[in-house]
Design a protein around this motif. Structure first.
Motif, PDB file in Angstrom:
ATOM      1  N   ALA A  78       0.830  -1.207   0.000  1.00 34.33           N
ATOM      2  CA  ALA A  78       0.000   0.000   0.000  1.00 34.33           C
ATOM      3  C   ALA A  78       0.866   1.259   0.000  1.00 34.33           C
ATOM      4  CB  ALA A  78      -0.930  -0.013   1.211  1.00 34.33           C
ATOM      5  N   SER A  79       1.944   1.246   0.795  1.00 35.39           N
ATOM      6  CA  SER A  79       2.831   2.406   0.849  1.00 35.39           C
ATOM      7  C   SER A  79       3.536   2.634  -0.475  1.00 35.39           C
ATOM      8  CB  SER A  79       3.858   2.208   1.972  1.00 35.39           C
ATOM      9  OG  SER A  79       4.776   3.282   2.022  1.00 35.39           O
ATOM     10  N   GLU A  80       3.925   1.570  -1.150  1.00 39.62           N
ATOM     11  CA  GLU A  80       4.635   1.703  -2.422  1.00 39.62           C
ATOM     12  C   GLU A  80       3.754   2.274  -3.510  1.00 39.62           C
ATOM     13  OE1 GLU A  80       5.759  -1.600  -5.532  1.00 39.62           O
ATOM     14  OE2 GLU A  80       7.220  -1.636  -3.898  1.00 39.62           O
ATOM     15  N   ASN A  81       2.450   1.976  -3.470  1.00 36.64           N
ATOM     16  CA  ASN A  81       1.529   2.410  -4.513  1.00 36.64           C
ATOM     17  C   ASN A  81       0.654   3.585  -4.095  1.00 36.64           C
ATOM     18  OD1 ASN A  81       1.680   0.158  -6.797  1.00 36.64           O
ATOM     19  ND2 ASN A  81       1.832  -0.875  -4.819  1.00 36.64           N
ATOM     20  N   ASN A  82       0.942   4.165  -2.926  1.00 37.76           N
ATOM     21  CA  ASN A  82       0.209   5.349  -2.450  1.00 37.76           C
ATOM     22  C   ASN A  82      -1.298   5.090  -2.331  1.00 37.76           C
ATOM     23  OD1 ASN A  82       2.410   7.455  -2.326  1.00 37.76           O
ATOM     24  ND2 ASN A  82       2.569   6.881  -4.485  1.00 37.76           N
ATOM     25  N   VAL A  83      -1.634   3.923  -1.802  1.00 38.39           N
ATOM     26  CA  VAL A  83      -3.033   3.579  -1.558  1.00 38.39           C
ATOM     27  C   VAL A  83      -3.151   3.075  -0.126  1.00 38.39           C
ATOM     28  CG1 VAL A  83      -3.514   3.042  -3.980  1.00 38.39           C
ATOM     29  CG2 VAL A  83      -2.709   1.244  -2.452  1.00 38.39           C
ATOM     30  N   SER A  84      -4.370   2.829   0.303  1.00 39.95           N
ATOM     31  CA  SER A  84      -4.597   2.310   1.643  1.00 39.95           C
ATOM     32  C   SER A  84      -4.521   0.786   1.646  1.00 39.95           C
ATOM     33  CB  SER A  84      -5.956   2.760   2.162  1.00 39.95           C
ATOM     34  OG  SER A  84      -7.006   2.211   1.379  1.00 39.95           O
ATOM     35  N   VAL A  85      -4.385   0.228   2.847  1.00 44.61           N
ATOM     36  CA  VAL A  85      -4.367  -1.228   2.985  1.00 44.61           C
ATOM     37  C   VAL A  85      -5.711  -1.810   2.561  1.00 44.61           C
ATOM     38  CG1 VAL A  85      -4.056  -3.134   4.620  1.00 44.61           C
ATOM     39  CG2 VAL A  85      -2.645  -1.102   4.812  1.00 44.61           C
ATOM     40  N   ASN A  86      -6.808  -1.085   2.824  1.00 47.61           N
ATOM     41  CA  ASN A  86      -8.133  -1.555   2.403  1.00 47.61           C
ATOM     42  C   ASN A  86      -8.220  -1.676   0.884  1.00 47.61           C
ATOM     43  OD1 ASN A  86      -9.079  -1.695   5.030  1.00 47.61           O
ATOM     44  ND2 ASN A  86      -9.829   0.403   5.012  1.00 47.61           N
ATOM     45  N   THR A  87      -7.545  -0.768   0.170  1.00 41.99           N
ATOM     46  CA  THR A  87      -7.535  -0.860  -1.292  1.00 41.99           C
ATOM     47  C   THR A  87      -6.814  -2.115  -1.755  1.00 41.99           C
ATOM     48  OG1 THR A  87      -7.589   1.555  -1.514  1.00 41.99           O
ATOM     49  CG2 THR A  87      -6.802   0.292  -3.405  1.00 41.99           C
ATOM     50  N   VAL A  88      -5.696  -2.453  -1.108  1.00 47.40           N
ATOM     51  CA  VAL A  88      -4.967  -3.671  -1.439  1.00 47.40           C
ATOM     52  C   VAL A  88      -5.839  -4.892  -1.180  1.00 47.40           C
ATOM     53  CG1 VAL A  88      -2.907  -5.041  -0.954  1.00 47.40           C
ATOM     54  CG2 VAL A  88      -2.774  -2.549  -0.944  1.00 47.40           C
ATOM     55  N   GLN A  89      -6.581  -4.881  -0.082  1.00 46.51           N
ATOM     56  CA  GLN A  89      -7.466  -5.996   0.234  1.00 46.51           C
ATOM     57  C   GLN A  89      -8.588  -6.111  -0.788  1.00 46.51           C
ATOM     58  OE1 GLN A  89      -8.712  -5.157   4.233  1.00 46.51           O
ATOM     59  NE2 GLN A  89      -6.819  -5.944   5.152  1.00 46.51           N
TER      60      GLN A  89
END
Length: 226
Positions: A78-89
């Motif tokens: 999430a940090s590498e792609n500038n998104v939230s952990v919820n977005t990764v999920q």
């Protein structure tokens, strides 16, 4: 097309791929709004850059999906792609349709293992032993949950399983014997070699600690022995 009335644009900020996470890239996408003169309904032009009602680009989702195949935490992705952990999920959840959704079939060869996921919790993963495709991922690896999941499959589907590859844990062996009547348990060669290496190294250290005549022989060329 003559019945459509153009009514301006809607500006949307779309997060896009970036080589440096400290400098996020954003694309301002202008979507054309149109209104039908006959039915007075509004519609919005769509773009292949991002899905409908989504501000994350499809290219970024593919990058996140590729990172999920690696041994990494969702927080770092999430940090590498500038998104939230919820977005990764949510990206991971969008691939759930690729898993088996029928309880009438199971591959003849399965593989069991666990991996560390959200909040450093161990999750269960089941693979097709031939194609290496994911059969299912479960949030927990508790025995009752695994028995409940495989118990949903028909007796014919469970009888179709011939081998299950796993590590040396008796935990999975009890589950396999309870669910699959015609199965043969296969121990992963990696874990066998790992067990032999640890046993040999433990014996080597034990002999060295006695300060015996073999001390020098076992100390310096230890990499060669392992």
């Amino acid at each position: 097309s003559l019945a459509l009335l153009h009514n301006g644009h809607l500006l949307t900020n779309i997060r896009y791929l970036t080589a440096n996470s400290s400098h996020p890239a954003t694309i301002r996408l202008a979507k054309q709004r149109v209104r039908c003169r006959d039915c007075s309904r509004w519609s919005m032009a769509q773009s292949e850059l991002a899905s409908k009602y989504c501000s994350i680009s499809n290219a970024s989702k593919l990058k996140i999906l590729s990172a999920l195949t690696e041994d990494r935490s969702m927080t770092s992705i999430a940090s590498e792609n500038n998104v939230s952990v919820n977005t990764v999920q949510r990206v991971l959840g969008s691939c759930s349709h690729r898993f088996l959704d029928s309880h009438e079939y199971l591959p003849a060869h399965l593989a069991f293992d666990e991996f560390k996921g959200v909040d450093r919790q161990l999750h269960f993963i089941c693979l097709d032993g031939d194609s290496h495709q994911v059969v299912q991922i479960l949030r927990t690896r508790y025995k009752k949950n695994l028995l409940k999941y495989f118990g949903r499959f028909s007796p014919q589907a469970r009888a179709n399983v011939r081998t299950v590859t796993m590590d040396l844990s008796f935990y999975y062996q009890d589950i396999v014997r309870a669910c699959f009547p015609n199965v043969q348990i296969v121990i992963d060669r990696f874990h066998m070699i790992q067990m032999l290496t640890r046993s040999f190294n433990s014996l080597r250290v034990k002999v060295m600690n006695k300060r015996s005549r073999q001390y020098q022989l076992l100390k310096f060329p230890w990499k060669l022995y392992l």
